[in-house]
Design a protein around this motif. Structure first.
Motif, mmCIF file in Angstrom:
data_model
loop_
_atom_site.group_PDB
_atom_site.id
_atom_site.type_symbol
_atom_site.label_atom_id
_atom_site.label_comp_id
_atom_site.label_asym_id
_atom_site.label_seq_id
_atom_site.Cartn_x
_atom_site.Cartn_y
_atom_site.Cartn_z
ATOM 1 N N GLU A 45 0.829 -1.218 0.000
ATOM 2 C CA GLU A 45 0.000 0.000 0.000
ATOM 3 C C GLU A 45 0.859 1.263 0.000
ATOM 4 N N GLU A 46 2.036 1.154 0.611
ATOM 5 C CA GLU A 46 2.905 2.334 0.717
ATOM 6 C C GLU A 46 3.741 2.567 -0.544
ATOM 7 N N LEU A 47 3.799 1.562 -1.416
ATOM 8 C CA LEU A 47 4.694 1.651 -2.572
ATOM 9 C C LEU A 47 3.918 2.081 -3.812
ATOM 10 N N ASP A 48 4.565 2.946 -4.570
ATOM 11 C CA ASP A 48 3.885 3.552 -5.710
ATOM 12 C C ASP A 48 4.248 2.849 -7.018
ATOM 13 N N VAL A 49 4.402 1.529 -6.969
ATOM 14 C CA VAL A 49 4.740 0.758 -8.180
ATOM 15 C C VAL A 49 3.858 -0.489 -8.192
ATOM 16 N N PRO A 50 3.751 -1.182 -9.331
ATOM 17 C CA PRO A 50 2.987 -2.431 -9.350
ATOM 18 C C PRO A 50 3.628 -3.464 -8.417
ATOM 19 N N VAL A 51 2.794 -4.050 -7.555
ATOM 20 C CA VAL A 51 3.306 -5.057 -6.598
ATOM 21 C C VAL A 51 2.421 -6.296 -6.671
ATOM 22 N N TYR A 52 3.051 -7.446 -6.783
ATOM 23 C CA TYR A 52 2.331 -8.721 -6.687
ATOM 24 C C TYR A 52 2.797 -9.419 -5.415
ATOM 25 N N ILE A 53 1.819 -9.759 -4.580
ATOM 26 C CA ILE A 53 2.147 -10.355 -3.287
ATOM 27 C C ILE A 53 2.050 -11.879 -3.361
ATOM 28 N N MET A 54 3.064 -12.545 -2.839
ATOM 29 C CA MET A 54 3.016 -14.011 -2.749
ATOM 30 C C MET A 54 3.178 -14.414 -1.291
ATOM 31 N N GLN A 55 2.085 -14.820 -0.663
ATOM 32 C CA GLN A 55 2.219 -15.362 0.692
ATOM 33 C C GLN A 55 2.790 -16.765 0.539
ATOM 34 N N GLU A 65 6.625 -23.885 -6.004
ATOM 35 C CA GLU A 65 6.473 -24.151 -7.440
ATOM 36 C C GLU A 65 5.122 -23.641 -7.945
ATOM 37 N N LYS A 66 4.084 -23.883 -7.136
ATOM 38 C CA LYS A 66 2.739 -23.441 -7.520
ATOM 39 C C LYS A 66 2.664 -21.902 -7.567
ATOM 40 N N ALA A 67 3.236 -21.278 -6.552
ATOM 41 C CA ALA A 67 3.192 -19.815 -6.493
ATOM 42 C C ALA A 67 3.929 -19.201 -7.675
ATOM 43 N N LEU A 68 5.080 -19.757 -7.997
ATOM 44 C CA LEU A 68 5.856 -19.172 -9.096
ATOM 45 C C LEU A 68 5.186 -19.442 -10.440
ATOM 46 N N ASP A 69 4.532 -20.601 -10.571
ATOM 47 C CA ASP A 69 3.782 -20.880 -11.808
ATOM 48 C C ASP A 69 2.592 -19.939 -11.947
ATOM 49 N N ALA A 76 5.775 -11.834 -14.868
ATOM 50 C CA ALA A 76 6.380 -13.168 -15.017
ATOM 51 C C ALA A 76 7.859 -13.146 -15.392
ATOM 52 N N CYS A 77 8.324 -12.078 -16.030
ATOM 53 C CA CYS A 77 9.743 -12.043 -16.420
ATOM 54 C C CYS A 77 10.543 -11.430 -15.277
ATOM 55 N N VAL A 78 10.984 -12.276 -14.380
ATOM 56 C CA VAL A 78 11.735 -11.793 -13.212
ATOM 57 C C VAL A 78 13.159 -11.454 -13.653
ATOM 58 N N ASP A 79 13.529 -10.202 -13.461
ATOM 59 C CA ASP A 79 14.871 -9.759 -13.856
ATOM 60 C C ASP A 79 15.865 -9.885 -12.717
ATOM 61 N N TYR A 115 14.767 -24.009 -4.024
ATOM 62 C CA TYR A 115 13.471 -24.104 -4.723
ATOM 63 C C TYR A 115 13.228 -22.850 -5.567
ATOM 64 N N MET A 116 13.478 -21.695 -4.960
ATOM 65 C CA MET A 116 13.251 -20.432 -5.675
ATOM 66 C C MET A 116 14.167 -20.350 -6.900
ATOM 67 N N THR A 117 15.419 -20.631 -6.681
ATOM 68 C CA THR A 117 16.424 -20.458 -7.741
ATOM 69 C C THR A 117 16.147 -21.380 -8.929
ATOM 70 N N ARG A 118 15.849 -22.638 -8.610
ATOM 71 C CA ARG A 118 15.677 -23.629 -9.696
ATOM 72 C C ARG A 118 14.497 -23.274 -10.598
ATOM 73 N N LYS A 119 13.454 -22.666 -9.994
ATOM 74 C CA LYS A 119 12.268 -22.298 -10.778
ATOM 75 C C LYS A 119 12.486 -21.029 -11.604
ATOM 76 N N ILE A 120 13.217 -20.084 -11.038
ATOM 77 C CA ILE A 120 13.360 -18.773 -11.698
ATOM 78 C C ILE A 120 14.468 -18.777 -12.759
ATOM 79 N N LEU A 121 15.491 -19.575 -12.509
ATOM 80 C CA LEU A 121 16.691 -19.526 -13.359
ATOM 81 C C LEU A 121 16.449 -19.836 -14.843
#
Ligand code: NDP
Ligand code: 8X3
Length: 250
Positions: A45-55, A65-69, A76-79, A115-121
């Protein structure tokens, strides 16, 4: 190289939250992950940019894996992936340490990061751009009493970061291990399981690093020109340094 989206794990507190603010101030889109959704929502709410939240609990491989899919197309293009979620639990010497604490640290600091790295890489290598920043620690290089499993998880992070670099060489993807020393966040409150006085004592009389210091360093590392890869960056408060060898005399 135009970088647009940053995924930060452990964005509900400390370094991760400060990194979110740092990147938001520079116009990056953000994916913010942590277990405490309400904190992420308040931050968003405090940030003035597009934010996608992943609990997300990074220890849960299926959930990661489900969250990242499920990341919406516009994010989707994580830089930049800031693998920051992590913790220390306890400071007991190894013969007395709690096995459950050790498991939580291994599952979070090592397995969650994997887990994070293997999915994003794969997306990064396919796009031939991207940066993975792993939050290591001075504890990954330098031993101290009670650092046992925590330090070992951060040694894993350091060596995994170097090995990752070998595997992505030639793809344009960058990898950095940041190794901070003492920083005043919720880290000690978590380590000492909510004992606020004990946590506060850690920072007494020391101008510790702040979360903002680490966000500044993380941001700087990732905004270097595309041909520059900072492999490992260790940073301590000026008041902190290594200790001499210990000798147990008869
Ligand atoms: P904080 O406790 O302030 O933040 C830790 C973050 O990690 C929180 O956002 C927490 O979110 C998240 N997290 C913890 N476990 C999980 C999990 N299972 N799944 C998802 N998110 C999780 O500490 P710091 O900001 O200081 O720590 C950030 C990183 O920096 C850690 O990896 C830590 O080891 C490292 N570090 C810290 C230093 C320090 O002195 N502070 C020094 C060197 C390294 P939530 O609880 O909402 O899930
Ligand atoms: C956190 C810093 O010195 O408490 O990684 O291990 S230390």
């Amino acid at each position: 190289m135009e970088i647009k989206t940053v995924l930060i794990t452990g964005a509900s507190s400390g370094f991760g939250e400060a990194c979110a603010r740092w990147y938001a101030a520079r116009g990056f889109s953000l994916i913010l992950a942590a277990r405490r959704r309400e904190r992420l929502e308040k931050l968003a709410e405090e940030l003035d940019v597009p934010v996608y939240i992943m609990q997300l609990d990074v220890r849960d491989r299926e959930a990661v894996e489900k969250a990242l899919d499920g990341i919406p197309a516009e994010f989707a293009c994580v830089d930049i992936l800031v693998n920051n979620a992590g913790l220390a639990l306890g400071l007991a010497p190894a013969p007395e340490a709690d096995m459950d604490d050790w498991e939580v640290m291994v599952d979070t600091n090592i397995k969650g990061l994997l887990y994070m790295t293997r999915k994003i890489l794969p997306g990064m290598t396919a796009r031939r751009r991207g940066h993975i920043v792993n939050m290591g620690s001075v504890a990954g290089s330098w031993p101290y009493p009670g650092g046992n499993a925590y330090g070992a998880t951060k040694a894993f992070v350091e060596q995994f970061s170097r090995n990752l670099r070998c595997d992505v060489q030639g793809t344009g993807v960058r990898v950095t291990n940041i190794a901070p020393g003492m920083a005043d966040t919720e880290f000690s409150l978590v380590r000492f399981k909510g004992k606020a006085e004990k946590a506060a004592a850690t920072y007494e009389g020391v101008k510790a690093l702040s979360a903002e210091d680490i966000a500044e360093i993380t941001g700087w590392v990732t905004l270097q020109p595309a041909h520059v890869n900072i492999n490992h960056l260790e940073v301590m408060p000026t008041q902190q340094a290594w200790s001499a060898f210990a000798v147990a005399r008869e």
